[in-house]
Design a protein around this motif. Structure first.
Motif, mmCIF file in Angstrom:
data_model
loop_
_atom_site.group_PDB
_atom_site.id
_atom_site.type_symbol
_atom_site.label_atom_id
_atom_site.label_comp_id
_atom_site.label_asym_id
_atom_site.label_seq_id
_atom_site.Cartn_x
_atom_site.Cartn_y
_atom_site.Cartn_z
ATOM 1 N N GLN A 118 39.759 35.191 39.991
ATOM 2 C CA GLN A 118 38.482 34.780 39.665
ATOM 3 C C GLN A 118 37.554 35.832 39.603
ATOM 4 O O GLN A 118 36.522 35.995 38.862
ATOM 5 N N SER A 119 37.537 36.563 40.789
ATOM 6 C CA SER A 119 36.594 37.533 41.104
ATOM 7 C C SER A 119 36.502 38.623 40.170
ATOM 8 O O SER A 119 35.440 39.167 40.023
ATOM 9 N N VAL A 120 37.462 38.748 39.457
ATOM 10 C CA VAL A 120 37.600 39.950 38.889
ATOM 11 C C VAL A 120 37.246 39.659 37.273
ATOM 12 O O VAL A 120 36.442 39.981 36.482
ATOM 13 N N LEU A 121 37.754 38.333 36.752
ATOM 14 C CA LEU A 121 37.434 37.505 35.532
ATOM 15 C C LEU A 121 35.882 37.282 35.349
ATOM 16 O O LEU A 121 35.510 37.776 34.101
ATOM 17 N N ILE A 122 35.135 37.171 36.550
ATOM 18 C CA ILE A 122 33.636 37.127 36.202
ATOM 19 C C ILE A 122 32.848 38.406 35.959
ATOM 20 O O ILE A 122 31.684 38.392 35.631
#
Length: 129
Positions: A118-122
């Motif tokens: 999620q930290s990459v997706l955002i």
């Protein structure tokens, strides 16, 4: 400049060497013309492919991270205009890209069995679903 046969040979070697991932930086016009073949081979080998051009991610590579090409095209047009008005090319400043974009192809991630944190997706500028 790589030929189609050289690209196929390179991917055969990658399969033999069991690569975990492939990052393509730069490349020639010939490599750009063979991008769908590169993507198809990476998917066939189940090797995540990352490049600096968003078009690769749009065509099925896992992701891309690189400068916004439109900015470079605008800058090139400005240089041409200045040269046509008499500026000497050697007097024009060399400029570096200042805007970069991250594109992630979630369909490819799913096909490869990968979960993107999620930290990459955002941080992504665009997600392809």
């Amino acid at each position: 400049v790589a030929s189609r046969a050289e690209v196929e040979t390179a991917f055969a070697r990658m399969q033999k060497d069991r690569l975990d991932a492939l990052v393509q930086n730069g490349g020639s016009g010939m490599m750009f013309g063979l991008r769908q073949m590169q993507i198809d081979n990476a998917l066939r080998l189940r090797v995540p492919l990352s490049t600096g051009l968003a078009s690769y991610a749009e065509m099925g590579a896992l992701m891309s991270f690189g400068p916004h090409l439109e900015d470079g095209f605008r800058l090139a047009a400005t240089y041409v205009d200045q040269i046509l008005k008499g500026a000497k090319p050697g007097d024009l400043p060399v400029e570096q890209p200042t805007r970069f974009g991250l594109v992630i192809n979630l369909n490819t991630a799913k096909a490869l069995g990968l979960t993107i944190p999620q930290s990459v997706l955002i941080r992504a500028d665009r997600l392809i679903e």
